[in-house]
Write a protein that holds these residues in place. Structure first.
Motif: not given
Length: 162
Positions: A27-30, A64-69
């Motif tokens: 659920a979206a990093g909750v 912002f969760e992945e460095k690839l972004n």
């Protein structure tokens, strides 16, 4: 021994084990401490703290969760390079580099959505949206009359899904 309220919440939250073996809350990093309510089906009530916090969490997780972004920052250069006459090679490079994080994020969102559906619908979502990058390339190649590229692209898509 009775469980504390926070421990009960943790046990009722949907979980998924990722590739590294870590159990992640969905659920979206909750995280369990951020969710105050769990609905009757055991899913976190992501709107318990209001739309603003939910939107902030969702955008934060999505971007912002992945460095690839960080490669998403090349998207404006991909759009500008053709108009500015920077050459086809540079345009292709910027487009290639900028589409990679979008494909990964699409995969992430599809997985998150599939967790809230049954196995059949989840598999259908993954199969449909898993090939959207090939679909985008095929549409642009068709518009440009590059039929051989479309055939090779579709063959590669089929072979990668075996």
């Amino acid at each position: 021994m009775p469980l504390s309220n926070s421990r009960k919440e943790e046990l009722t939250m949907p979980r998924k084990e990722d590739d590294s073996g870590h159990v992640r809350m969905i659920a979206a990093g909750v995280t369990p401490s951020e969710v105050e309510k769990v609905d009757e089906e055991g899913f976190p009530d992501v709107l318990a703290d209001g739309w603003g916090l939910y939107l902030r969490r969702s955008i934060g997780t999505l971007l912002f969760e992945e460095k690839l972004n960080i490669l998403m920052l090349t998207t404006p250069f991909a759009l500008m390079s053709k108009r500015m006459g920077w050459g086809d090679g540079l345009t292709f490079f910027f487009a290639l580099v900028s589409i990679a994080p979008f494909a990964e994020r699409l995969s992430f969102v599809t997985e998150q959505l599939a967790m809230y559906t049954n196995d059949t619908l989840g598999g259908l979502l993954n199969a449909t949206f898993g090939n959207v990058t090939e679909l985008i390339v095929s549409v642009f190649a068709l518009r440009a009359g590059m039929y051989h590229i479309v055939k090779v692209n579709l063959l590669g898509s089929v072979l990668s899904n075996l």
